[in-house]
Scaffold this motif. Structure first.
Motif, PDB file in Angstrom:
ATOM      1  N   LEU A 144       0.939  -1.265  -0.007  1.00 60.19           N
ATOM      2  CA  LEU A 144       0.089   0.059   0.100  1.00 60.19           C
ATOM      3  C   LEU A 144       1.003   1.162   0.014  1.00 60.19           C
ATOM      4  O   LEU A 144       0.567   2.085  -0.616  1.00 60.19           O
ATOM      5  CB  LEU A 144      -1.053   0.117   1.333  1.00 60.19           C
ATOM      6  CG  LEU A 144      -2.210  -1.002   1.244  1.00 60.19           C
ATOM      7  CD1 LEU A 144      -2.756  -1.076   2.495  1.00 60.19           C
ATOM      8  CD2 LEU A 144      -2.951  -0.547  -0.182  1.00 60.19           C
ATOM      9  N   ALA A 145       2.017   1.198   0.990  1.00 59.17           N
ATOM     10  CA  ALA A 145       2.899   2.370   0.815  1.00 59.17           C
ATOM     11  C   ALA A 145       3.430   2.645  -0.733  1.00 59.17           C
ATOM     12  O   ALA A 145       3.448   3.880  -0.892  1.00 59.17           O
ATOM     13  CB  ALA A 145       3.916   2.241   1.766  1.00 59.17           C
ATOM     14  N   ARG A 148       0.748   3.762  -2.930  1.00 67.05           N
ATOM     15  CA  ARG A 148       0.486   5.367  -2.801  1.00 67.05           C
ATOM     16  C   ARG A 148       1.521   6.326  -3.187  1.00 67.05           C
ATOM     17  O   ARG A 148       1.062   7.499  -3.806  1.00 67.05           O
ATOM     18  CB  ARG A 148       0.319   5.476  -1.137  1.00 67.05           C
ATOM     19  CG  ARG A 148      -0.293   6.780  -0.718  1.00 67.05           C
ATOM     20  CD  ARG A 148      -0.411   7.136   0.816  1.00 67.05           C
ATOM     21  NE  ARG A 148      -1.539   6.384   1.305  1.00 67.05           N
ATOM     22  CZ  ARG A 148      -1.746   5.153   1.803  1.00 67.05           C
ATOM     23  NH1 ARG A 148      -0.470   4.810   2.270  1.00 67.05           N
ATOM     24  NH2 ARG A 148      -2.666   4.674   2.191  1.00 67.05           N
ATOM     25  N   ILE A 151       0.923   6.479  -7.179  1.00 67.53           N
ATOM     26  CA  ILE A 151      -0.111   7.254  -7.214  1.00 67.53           C
ATOM     27  C   ILE A 151       0.006   8.883  -6.963  1.00 67.53           C
ATOM     28  O   ILE A 151      -0.324   9.728  -7.825  1.00 67.53           O
ATOM     29  CB  ILE A 151      -1.667   7.256  -6.155  1.00 67.53           C
ATOM     30  CG1 ILE A 151      -2.066   5.653  -6.448  1.00 67.53           C
ATOM     31  CG2 ILE A 151      -2.665   8.090  -6.394  1.00 67.53           C
ATOM     32  CD1 ILE A 151      -2.862   4.999  -5.601  1.00 67.53           C
ATOM     33  N   GLU A 152       0.756   9.371  -5.826  1.00 70.20           N
ATOM     34  CA  GLU A 152       1.017  10.718  -5.608  1.00 70.20           C
ATOM     35  C   GLU A 152       2.014  11.233  -6.831  1.00 70.20           C
ATOM     36  O   GLU A 152       1.800  12.290  -7.294  1.00 70.20           O
ATOM     37  CB  GLU A 152       1.836  10.578  -4.371  1.00 70.20           C
ATOM     38  CG  GLU A 152       0.885  10.345  -3.114  1.00 70.20           C
ATOM     39  CD  GLU A 152       1.499  10.537  -1.909  1.00 70.20           C
ATOM     40  OE1 GLU A 152       2.881  10.268  -1.790  1.00 70.20           O
ATOM     41  OE2 GLU A 152       0.860  10.684  -0.809  1.00 70.20           O
ATOM     42  N   ALA A 166      -5.201   8.304  -3.768  1.00 63.97           N
ATOM     43  CA  ALA A 166      -3.796   8.376  -2.953  1.00 63.97           C
ATOM     44  C   ALA A 166      -4.369   7.844  -1.586  1.00 63.97           C
ATOM     45  O   ALA A 166      -3.675   7.174  -0.771  1.00 63.97           O
ATOM     46  CB  ALA A 166      -3.081   9.618  -2.873  1.00 63.97           C
ATOM     47  N   ARG A 167      -5.758   8.097  -1.168  1.00 64.32           N
ATOM     48  CA  ARG A 167      -6.246   7.728   0.191  1.00 64.32           C
ATOM     49  C   ARG A 167      -6.551   6.338   0.026  1.00 64.32           C
ATOM     50  O   ARG A 167      -6.833   5.738   1.313  1.00 64.32           O
ATOM     51  CB  ARG A 167      -7.411   8.714   0.546  1.00 64.32           C
ATOM     52  CG  ARG A 167      -7.079  10.058   0.845  1.00 64.32           C
ATOM     53  CD  ARG A 167      -8.506  10.935   0.888  1.00 64.32           C
ATOM     54  NE  ARG A 167      -9.179  10.354   2.052  1.00 64.32           N
ATOM     55  CZ  ARG A 167     -10.598  10.415   2.303  1.00 64.32           C
ATOM     56  NH1 ARG A 167     -11.286  11.214   1.552  1.00 64.32           N
ATOM     57  NH2 ARG A 167     -11.076  10.095   3.357  1.00 64.32           N
ATOM     58  N   PRO A 169      -5.171   3.478  -2.024  1.00 63.99           N
ATOM     59  CA  PRO A 169      -4.548   2.717  -3.108  1.00 63.99           C
ATOM     60  C   PRO A 169      -5.084   1.424  -3.365  1.00 63.99           C
ATOM     61  O   PRO A 169      -4.598   0.653  -4.351  1.00 63.99           O
ATOM     62  CB  PRO A 169      -2.926   2.824  -2.292  1.00 63.99           C
ATOM     63  CG  PRO A 169      -3.378   3.039  -0.900  1.00 63.99           C
ATOM     64  CD  PRO A 169      -4.510   3.917  -0.753  1.00 63.99           C
TER      65      PRO A 169
END
Length: 212
Positions: A144-145, A148, A151-152, A166-167, A169
């Motif tokens: 997930l990290a 994310r 995505i960012e 991003a909230r 993922p």
């Protein structure tokens, strides 16, 4: 008369290699037993028999059944998640990076024995929270990290319009997880083209690819 000399002992490297082979045989046998019987019904006696070792040999490598299952997660799934932390190559898009990982996941997990590990966790994790916690810590949270961060980066580059993604993922990798579950439950009724589903999913997020 000189005393007879003792036979040379096996080199350390040889002993280490044999120990590594036994450990791998135990891991392979454990996976077979977990898949066949489920986590609850699997017994160390059966793992030892399948691996061709004494039960006591298992305790030289693992303290219990839970640690054996954790090793399956560590060796089969954690390295796959590690690939997510590499940034997109120069000139490559975020979509390419996400698609590459998802395709690898589908090919190396959804249709392989690694997928059986994930399905076992989904099925039996609620009854064995320590295993679910280990899987979350070693696989899910890292994945997930990394997702994310991608995505960012996609938002910053203008590749992704919805920054709120991003909230969550989890949305980005949902098709890969669906493929794992679908493969075991419904594939015989309705075969799923996971790769094509992934393409449609990414089109919804990134926009349709332009063709020349």
């Amino acid at each position: 008369m000189a005393p007879p000399s003792e036979p040379p002992s096996e080199p350390l490297s040889g002993r280490a290699a044999r120990a590594a082979e036994r450990r791998q045989a135990i891991i392979d046998a454990a996976l077979d037993e977990f898949i066949a019987r489920g986590f609850t019904a699997t017994r160390l006696d059966d793992v030892a028999k399948r691996a061709g070792v004494a039960k006591g040999t298992i305790y030289l490598h693992f303290k219990d059944k839970e640690s054996m299952f954790e090793e399956l997660i560590r060796t089969a799934l954690v390295p796959l998640i590690g690939r997510l932390h590499a940034p997109p190559p120069i000139g490559g898009s975020v979509r390419d990076a996400v698609e590459g990982f998802a395709r690898t996941f589908i090919q190396e997990v959804a249709s392989t024995r690694r997928g059986d590990i994930v399905r076992l966790i989904v099925a039996e994790g609620p009854r064995f929270p320590a295993i679910a916690d280990f899987y979350y810590r070693e696989v899910v949270s890292r994945g997930l990290a990394a997702m994310r961060a991608l995505i960012e980066l996609g938002v910053a580059r203008g590749e992704i319009a919805h920054k709120e993604l991003a909230r969550f993922p989890q949305i980005l990798v949902a098709p890969a997880l669906i493929a794992v579950i679908w493969q075991s439950l419904f594939a015989r009724h309705a075969p799923l083209d996971a790769t094509e589903m992934l393409r449609v999913h990414l089109d919804l997020i990134f926009g349709e690819r332009r063709t020349t």
